[in-house]
Design an enzyme around this catalytic site. Structure first.
Site, short mmCIF file in Angstrom:
data_model
loop_
_atom_site.label_atom_id
_atom_site.label_comp_id
_atom_site.label_asym_id
_atom_site.label_seq_id
_atom_site.Cartn_x
_atom_site.Cartn_y
_atom_site.Cartn_z
N HIS A 28 4.76 0.17 0.15
CA HIS A 28 5.48 -0.55 1.19
C HIS A 28 4.55 -1.59 1.79
CE1 HIS A 28 3.51 2.93 3.03
NE2 HIS A 28 3.50 2.28 4.17
N ARG A 87 6.15 -9.09 16.23
CA ARG A 87 6.75 -7.82 15.81
C ARG A 87 5.79 -6.68 16.12
NH1 ARG A 87 6.32 -4.73 10.90
NH2 ARG A 87 8.06 -3.24 10.81
N HIS A 127 0.83 -1.21 0.00
CA HIS A 127 0.00 0.00 0.00
C HIS A 127 0.86 1.25 0.00
CE1 HIS A 127 1.17 -0.31 4.20
NE2 HIS A 127 0.90 0.99 4.29
C1 LIG Z 1 -5.88 6.31 6.78
C2 LIG Z 1 -5.41 5.10 7.04
C3 LIG Z 1 -5.97 3.85 6.50
C4 LIG Z 1 -4.94 2.79 6.96
C5 LIG Z 1 -4.42 3.37 8.25
C6 LIG Z 1 -4.20 4.82 7.87
C7 LIG Z 1 -2.93 4.90 6.98
C8 LIG Z 1 -2.55 3.54 6.38
C9 LIG Z 1 -3.78 2.73 5.92
C10 LIG Z 1 -3.54 1.22 5.71
C11 LIG Z 1 -2.54 0.68 6.74
C12 LIG Z 1 -3.03 0.87 4.30
C13 LIG Z 1 -3.05 -0.66 4.07
C14 LIG Z 1 -4.47 -1.21 4.24
C15 LIG Z 1 -5.07 -0.88 5.63
C16 LIG Z 1 -6.55 -1.33 5.60
C17 LIG Z 1 -4.39 -1.72 6.73
O1 LIG Z 1 -3.80 -2.78 6.40
O2 LIG Z 1 -4.50 -1.37 7.91
C18 LIG Z 1 -4.96 0.66 5.84
C19 LIG Z 1 -5.46 1.34 7.11
C20 LIG Z 1 -6.97 1.26 7.32
O3 LIG Z 1 -7.75 1.53 6.38
O4 LIG Z 1 -7.36 0.90 8.46
O1 LIG Z 2 4.51 -2.18 10.46
C1 LIG Z 2 5.18 -1.64 9.56
O2 LIG Z 2 6.41 -1.70 9.50
C2 LIG Z 2 4.46 -0.86 8.46
C3 LIG Z 2 3.02 -0.56 8.78
C4 LIG Z 2 2.40 0.36 7.76
O3 LIG Z 2 2.90 0.56 6.66
C5 LIG Z 2 1.15 1.06 8.09
O4 LIG Z 2 0.58 0.78 9.19
O5 LIG Z 2 0.73 1.91 7.23
FE LIG Z 3 1.95 2.23 5.63
#
Ligand SMILES: C=C1C[C@]23C[C@H]1CC[C@H]2[C@]1(C)CCC[C@@](C)(C(=O)O)[C@H]1[C@@H]3C(=O)O
Ligand SMILES: O=C(O)CCC(=O)C(=O)O
Ligand SMILES: [Fe+2]
Length: 404
Positions: A308, A318, A252
């Site tokens: 990333h 972790r 993402h």
């Molecule tokens: C605005 C946001 C949505 C998420 C948390 C913050 C910034 C990063 C986003 C996220 C981590 C991107 C990957 C998918 C996601 C669903 C996750 O894995 O948590 C995203 C977060 C979210 O929508 O909760």
């Molecule tokens: O846990 C990490 O190292 C990355 C997490 C991340 O990219 C996020 O929460 O948006």
């Molecule tokens: Fe991130």
């Protein structure tokens, strides 16, 4: 300049679903699927919903390290013109390439960081039913989530998260913990209130660096974020018996403006650079900083919000702490005029962070193309409203057609 009417409302029936990317499911989780790592991580295999497509699965070659530029923030804050120029140039180069750099001499108390990590261990070690007192509600960004079961139906991340808002409202984080989890969590509230205050201060200082690097001055972006309405996220990645089949956080770009990340000693953060996944080695004295989609739009595309992800492992849990700097909800995200010219036309339409946040929480799973999908969504919303307004009379139509 394209002004988006406040048409983007999640309850607006007209807005069509995003044409690409993954719609967030509305279905509640099947009763059997609850992510309780204390149980799941002891089974021979992992549930199919946690198995990612072949093209996303982590590969051993991704352990090759990506060396990020390391900037000394005190050098920049010293006011020494040469130091300020050197730091802003290094940051600018990194942000034009992959949007990641690291900051040392950041001024954040190491003891505060140590305690913040200890509090994570305490919280996430609690029984699932106790953590679920802070359960994230559908469509909300705050709260506890165990792998987003019920939010997504596949490619589930192997992680638990606790997210909460930070703003300049006094004790907003402290009060969140007391109101959501009870008075026995006031120590947590104090620790994360102080941690978020430190993150906000650091974010604004980094915004000074970014302002100088883009030629808009130290206050150019700092003032935009002075009254930020940010998100703090605690990422807890339990050990996994099949780390080769799943991901802790999928590929993402952060939809937010700036991310300040501390990853613990375990490591697992990977960045896509030159088409390859590369590992960012943990540095206990540094924060990893990356540009998000919203700042990419603010910079008119000059600085990159890059892909990333986080991988897990079979040996140990972790943890990472991610502070997501966000502007006030209603602020219009629009690049400074000096970043828009004949050679650099507008890349993204005006939007509010509120609209982009709702898009990611209620309609679209943030991935590799969130901002493009969001811009398309906004445009479709605008067209759809023009169609519906034709049914409702003519004057209204001219108003919306004018914005096209
Ligand atoms: C605005 C946001 C949505 C998420 C948390 C913050 C910034 C990063 C986003 C996220 C981590 C991107 C990957 C998918 C996601 C669903 C996750 O894995 O948590 C995203 C977060 C979210 O929508 O909760
Ligand atoms: O846990 C990490 O190292 C990355 C997490 C991340 O990219 C996020 O929460 O948006
Ligand atoms: Fe991130």
């Amino acid at each position: 300049m394209v002004h988006m009417p406040s048409c983007f409302k999640p309850e607006s029936p007209q807005a069509p679903p995003p044409s690409s990317g993954e719609l967030i499911t509305k279905r509640p989780p099947p009763p059997s699927l609850v992510f309780d790592a204390s149980i799941l991580s002891h089974e021979l295999n992992i549930p199919s919903q946690f198995i990612w497509p072949e093209e996303d699965k982590p590969t051993p070659d991704a352990s090759e390290e990506l060396h990020l530029p390391l900037i000394d923030l005190q050098d920049f804050l010293s006011g020494n013109p040469t130091a300020m120029s050197d730091v802003s140039r290094i940051v600018g180069d990194a942000c034009e390439r992959h949007g990641f750099f690291q900051v040392i001499n950041h001024g954040v108390d190491h003891e505060l960081l140590r305690v913040a990590l200890l509090c994570m261990d305490s919280f996430f070690s609690m029984p699932l039913k106790d953590k679920q007192k802070a359960q994230r509600l559908a469509g909300e960004c705050c709260g506890y989530a165990s792998s987003f079961t019920g939010r997504f139906s596949s490619k589930l991340p192997w992680k638990e998260t606790l997210s909460f808002r930070f703003s300049l409202s006094p004790n907003v984080v402290h009060d969140y913990f007391l109101q959501t989890l009870g008075h026995e969590f006031r120590h947590f509230g104090d620790v994360y209130q102080r941690y978020c205050e430190a993150m906000s201060k650091l974010s604004l200082e980094i915004m000074e660096v970014l302002g100088v690097s883009l030629g808009v001055g130290k206050r150019g972006f700092r003032d935009f974020f002075e009254r930020n309405d940010s998100i703090m996220r605690l990422n807890y990645y339990p050990l996994c018996q099949r780390p080769d089949q799943t991901l802790g956080t999928g590929p993402h770009c952060d939809p937010t403006s700036l991310t300040i990340l501390h990853q613990d000693h375990v490591g697992g953060l990977q960045v896509l650079s030159d088409g390859k996944w590369r590992t960012i080695r943990p540095n206990p004295n540094a924060f990893v900083v990356n540009i998000g989609d919203t700042f990419m739009a603010l910079s008119n595309g000059r600085y990159k919000s890059c892909l990333h992800r986080a991988v897990v492992n079979s040996d140990e849990t972790r943890k990472s702490l991610a502070f997501f700097l966000c502007p006030e909800m209603s602020k219009i995200v629009r690049p400074p005029c000096s970043l828009v010219d004949s050679e650099h036309p507008r890349v993204y339409p005006d939007f509010t962070w509120s609209a982009l946040l709702e898009f990611t929480q209620k309609h679209y799973r943030a991935d590799t193309k969130t901002l493009d999908a969001f811009a398309e969504w906004l445009l479709k919303s605008q067209k759809v409203i023009i169609i519906s307004s034709i049914e409702n009379g003519t004057v209204f139509v001219f108003v919306f057609l004018f914005f096209l």
